[in-house]
Scaffold this active site. Structure first.
Site, PDB file in Angstrom:
ATOM      1  N   ASP A 127       0.847  -1.187   0.000  1.00 12.17           N
ATOM      2  CA  ASP A 127       0.000   0.000   0.000  1.00 12.17           C
ATOM      3  C   ASP A 127       0.886   1.241   0.000  1.00 12.17           C
ATOM      4  O   ASP A 127       1.736   1.400   0.876  1.00 12.17           O
ATOM      5  CB  ASP A 127      -0.908  -0.004   1.229  1.00 12.17           C
ATOM      6  CG  ASP A 127      -2.019   1.037   1.143  1.00 12.17           C
ATOM      7  OD1 ASP A 127      -2.325   1.467   0.015  1.00 12.17           O
ATOM      8  OD2 ASP A 127      -2.569   1.411   2.181  1.00 12.17           O
ATOM      9  N   HIS A 134      -3.861  14.150   0.648  1.00 11.58           N
ATOM     10  CA  HIS A 134      -4.113  13.317   1.827  1.00 11.58           C
ATOM     11  C   HIS A 134      -2.935  13.383   2.800  1.00 11.58           C
ATOM     12  O   HIS A 134      -3.130  13.573   4.010  1.00 11.58           O
ATOM     13  CB  HIS A 134      -4.357  11.875   1.405  1.00 11.58           C
ATOM     14  CG  HIS A 134      -4.474  10.912   2.555  1.00 11.58           C
ATOM     15  ND1 HIS A 134      -5.535  10.935   3.426  1.00 11.58           N
ATOM     16  CD2 HIS A 134      -3.643   9.925   2.989  1.00 11.58           C
ATOM     17  CE1 HIS A 134      -5.378   9.994   4.345  1.00 11.58           C
ATOM     18  NE2 HIS A 134      -4.225   9.370   4.109  1.00 11.58           N
ATOM     19  N   GLU A 200     -10.812   4.031   3.583  1.00 15.33           N
ATOM     20  CA  GLU A 200      -9.859   4.766   2.764  1.00 15.33           C
ATOM     21  C   GLU A 200     -10.194   4.530   1.298  1.00 15.33           C
ATOM     22  O   GLU A 200     -10.219   3.380   0.831  1.00 15.33           O
ATOM     23  CB  GLU A 200      -8.414   4.353   3.062  1.00 15.33           C
ATOM     24  CG  GLU A 200      -7.911   4.870   4.398  1.00 15.33           C
ATOM     25  CD  GLU A 200      -6.435   4.666   4.614  1.00 15.33           C
ATOM     26  OE1 GLU A 200      -5.882   5.331   5.504  1.00 15.33           O
ATOM     27  OE2 GLU A 200      -5.837   3.836   3.898  1.00 15.33           O
ATOM     28  N   GLU A 202      -9.383   4.169  -2.219  1.00 16.60           N
ATOM     29  CA  GLU A 202      -8.170   3.834  -2.953  1.00 16.60           C
ATOM     30  C   GLU A 202      -8.512   3.095  -4.243  1.00 16.60           C
ATOM     31  O   GLU A 202      -9.637   2.616  -4.443  1.00 16.60           O
ATOM     32  CB  GLU A 202      -7.243   2.944  -2.110  1.00 16.60           C
ATOM     33  CG  GLU A 202      -6.805   3.562  -0.794  1.00 16.60           C
ATOM     34  CD  GLU A 202      -5.632   2.822  -0.171  1.00 16.60           C
ATOM     35  OE1 GLU A 202      -4.837   2.207  -0.927  1.00 16.60           O
ATOM     36  OE2 GLU A 202      -5.501   2.866   1.068  1.00 16.60           O
ATOM     37  N   ASP A 234      -9.283   0.400   1.968  1.00 13.58           N
ATOM     38  CA  ASP A 234      -8.339  -0.097   2.959  1.00 13.58           C
ATOM     39  C   ASP A 234      -8.828   0.344   4.338  1.00 13.58           C
ATOM     40  O   ASP A 234      -8.406   1.364   4.874  1.00 13.58           O
ATOM     41  CB  ASP A 234      -6.941   0.447   2.669  1.00 13.58           C
ATOM     42  CG  ASP A 234      -5.881  -0.246   3.514  1.00 13.58           C
ATOM     43  OD1 ASP A 234      -6.136  -1.380   3.951  1.00 13.58           O
ATOM     44  OD2 ASP A 234      -4.807   0.345   3.722  1.00 13.58           O
ATOM     45  N   ARG A 238      -8.292   4.040  13.265  1.00 11.02           N
ATOM     46  CA  ARG A 238      -7.436   5.199  13.503  1.00 11.02           C
ATOM     47  C   ARG A 238      -6.882   5.254  14.922  1.00 11.02           C
ATOM     48  O   ARG A 238      -5.754   5.701  15.134  1.00 11.02           O
ATOM     49  CB  ARG A 238      -8.217   6.485  13.202  1.00 11.02           C
ATOM     50  CG  ARG A 238      -8.700   6.608  11.774  1.00 11.02           C
ATOM     51  CD  ARG A 238      -7.563   6.628  10.788  1.00 11.02           C
ATOM     52  NE  ARG A 238      -8.062   6.848   9.419  1.00 11.02           N
ATOM     53  CZ  ARG A 238      -7.301   6.741   8.334  1.00 11.02           C
ATOM     54  NH1 ARG A 238      -6.024   6.428   8.458  1.00 11.02           N
ATOM     55  NH2 ARG A 238      -7.818   6.961   7.148  1.00 11.02           N
ATOM     56  N   GLN A 241      -4.147   2.730  15.063  1.00  7.44           N
ATOM     57  CA  GLN A 241      -3.046   3.225  14.237  1.00  7.44           C
ATOM     58  C   GLN A 241      -2.245   4.315  14.959  1.00  7.44           C
ATOM     59  O   GLN A 241      -1.009   4.338  14.915  1.00  7.44           O
ATOM     60  CB  GLN A 241      -3.595   3.763  12.913  1.00  7.44           C
ATOM     61  CG  GLN A 241      -2.541   4.271  11.949  1.00  7.44           C
ATOM     62  CD  GLN A 241      -3.149   4.751  10.638  1.00  7.44           C
ATOM     63  OE1 GLN A 241      -4.351   4.687  10.436  1.00  7.44           O
ATOM     64  NE2 GLN A 241      -2.303   5.221   9.742  1.00  7.44           N
ATOM     65  N   LYS A 254      -4.491  -1.907  10.107  1.00  4.87           N
ATOM     66  CA  LYS A 254      -4.782  -2.089   8.688  1.00  4.87           C
ATOM     67  C   LYS A 254      -5.002  -3.553   8.300  1.00  4.87           C
ATOM     68  O   LYS A 254      -5.655  -3.832   7.296  1.00  4.87           O
ATOM     69  CB  LYS A 254      -3.608  -1.555   7.857  1.00  4.87           C
ATOM     70  CG  LYS A 254      -3.329  -0.072   8.033  1.00  4.87           C
ATOM     71  CD  LYS A 254      -4.271   0.758   7.195  1.00  4.87           C
ATOM     72  CE  LYS A 254      -3.812   2.204   7.178  1.00  4.87           C
ATOM     73  NZ  LYS A 254      -4.623   3.030   6.271  1.00  4.87           N
ATOM     74  N   THR A 258      -9.100  -5.573   3.986  1.00  4.97           N
ATOM     75  CA  THR A 258      -8.935  -4.662   2.858  1.00  4.97           C
ATOM     76  C   THR A 258      -9.832  -5.174   1.741  1.00  4.97           C
ATOM     77  O   THR A 258      -9.677  -6.310   1.294  1.00  4.97           O
ATOM     78  CB  THR A 258      -7.475  -4.626   2.374  1.00  4.97           C
ATOM     79  OG1 THR A 258      -6.635  -4.166   3.435  1.00  4.97           O
ATOM     80  CG2 THR A 258      -7.320  -3.699   1.183  1.00  4.97           C
ATOM     81  N   GLU A 364     -10.380  12.754   7.327  1.00  3.86           N
ATOM     82  CA  GLU A 364     -10.297  14.068   6.696  1.00  3.86           C
ATOM     83  C   GLU A 364     -11.668  14.730   6.580  1.00  3.86           C
ATOM     84  O   GLU A 364     -11.802  15.937   6.817  1.00  3.86           O
ATOM     85  CB  GLU A 364      -9.680  13.925   5.309  1.00  3.86           C
ATOM     86  CG  GLU A 364      -8.251  13.421   5.301  1.00  3.86           C
ATOM     87  CD  GLU A 364      -7.827  12.977   3.923  1.00  3.86           C
ATOM     88  OE1 GLU A 364      -7.257  13.799   3.172  1.00  3.86           O
ATOM     89  OE2 GLU A 364      -8.086  11.812   3.568  1.00  3.86           O
TER      90      GLU A 364
END
Length: 416
Positions: A127, A134, A200, A202, A234, A238, A241, A254, A258, A364
């Protein structure tokens, strides 16, 4: 035009023909197909009928596999041969399938009757972190504007090694994970369920032919090693993380799930939508490329809660916003001699644009939970809750046709 009518806004016209792996209730054996309108074309059966007669595919064996890995590994001449044959056989001007009702019944399977599987056996998954917007947003949140981008970001495509075993196909539910977290005001960490579950936005691409260990792939040859693209979510925890990512990066935050879309859109299908990406600076010679290196792919993210009547769009973005291109990612990945293999999956990293409504994560969109999303029914979301369904859709808009990816979707289940 195909002999099967396909609406201009349908994701799967004859100009697309994405590859996937499917099964049916009548035949549980995984087999390879392409999507055309509301049908899946069974390439296993077509190959047995001797449709593929060119030098690369004459024995048809690659379409009798249970994954796309072998076909991916054959390279561009075989991919071009297969695409040319399929577009001819499925066209309105060709009678071999159009005029054979019995053969149609064998090879044209309504999509409502199929179960989609992972398109490849994914040996490795990487990844990247290739959206400047971002990376800047996250940097501002955690380090302030003056240190938003770390010194290496504009010089090197940053990435990390993901967990291939937990890549799942669209439609598979996602279980809220457990992990270590530590609140800012807590003296010690605790082992608990994630409270800040995120998506996420992606895309990802599958590697075709690989390279020998110790043999780099030059930037001007990188495109020959890219088979096609899928959508990706993904999923990210948070709070887990935040506690674990120093000093080596994401791990349990993570690796729990996925999600990818089931249909692999080939680079030949995407070629008409090639465009230029952001202006780059400080790129070393081994990553410098000429011409348009990215693609104009419109991306939408929808959230459906248990009480919403219909999915609500929460983000509208575009793949062309990515700072580092797929060819740069692949060339950098192999620049130290790392051996890539057919079926390896390389992901873009979160895709965000300049405007708030184009951000590719809840982190975000709600700015770390300080500005909750307001949904049409009055609900609010800072991060994802149990029962929420997150769907990513992507498409390129052509003249009278659409090259689409279908959907990448998953529903959050409570932690065990």
């Amino acid at each position: 035009m195909s002999f099967i009518e396909v609406a201009p806004d349908h994701h799967f016209p004859i100009q697309n023909l994405p590859y996937g792996v499917f099964s049916t209730a009548e035949n549980s054996k995984p087999r390879i197909g392409v999507a055309l309108g509301d049908y899946v074309v069974d390439l296993y059966t077509l190959s047995e009928k001797g449709i593929f007669t060119g030098p690369q595919l004459s024995d048809g064996s690659v379409f009798r596999e249970e994954s796309l890995n072998k076909f991916m590994g054959l390279g561009r001449p075989a991919w071009t041969e297969a695409r040319s044959t399929l577009q001819r056989v499925l066209s309105a001007s060709e009678g071999v399938l159009r005029d054979n009702a019995d053969l149609q019944k064998q090879v044209l399977i309504p999509k409502s009757r199929v179960s989609m599987l992972l398109p490849a056996q994914i040996g490795d998954y990487t990844d990247f972190y290739s959206s400047k917007q971002h990376a800047t947003n996250v940097g501002i949140m955690f380090r302030g504007k003056e240190n938003a981008l770390l010194p290496n970001w504009l010089h090197v495509p940053v990435g990390y090694h993901g967990r291939a075993s937990s890549v799942i196909v669209s439609g598979t539910n996602v279980r809220r994970p457990w992990g270590q977290t530590k609140a800012d005001d807590a003296e010690n960490p605790s082992f608990t369920t994630s409270k800040l579950l995120d998506f996420e936005l992606e895309t990802a691409f599958f590697v075709g032919p690989g390279n020998q260990l110790g043999q780099p792939i030059p930037i001007d040859k990188a495109s020959e090693h890219i088979f096609g693209m899928v959508l990706m979510n993904d999923w990210s925890a948070r709070d887990i993380q935040k506690w674990e990512y120093v000093p080596l990066g994401p791990f349990l935050a993570k690796s729990f799930s996925t999600t990818i879309s089931p249909w692999v859109v080939t680079m030949d299908a995407l070629e008409p939508f090639r465009t230029s990406g952001p202006t780059q600076g400080g790129v070393l010679p081994y990553l410098q490329e000429k011409g348009a290196a990215t693609f104009d792919i419109e991306l939408d993210v929808f959230l459906k809660t248990k009480t919403l009547d219909a999915p609500h769009r929460i983000s509208k973005s575009n793949f062309k916003y990515m700072y580092w291109s797929m060819t740069q990612q692949l060339a950098h990945h192999a620049s130290n001699g790392c051996n890539l293999r057919p079926g390896d999956l390389l992901a873009s990293g979160t895709i965000s644009g300049d405007e708030q409504n184009s951000y590719g994560s809840m982190l975000e969109l709600t700015w770390k939970g300080t500005n909750p999303l307001k949904l049409p029914n009055g609900e609010e979301r800072k991060f994802l809750q149990d029962g929420d369904t997150l769907t990513i859709s992507g498409a390129c808009k052509g003249n009278g046709y659409t090259i689409g990816f279908g959907e990448c979707t998953g529903t959050v289940l409570p932690a065990l």
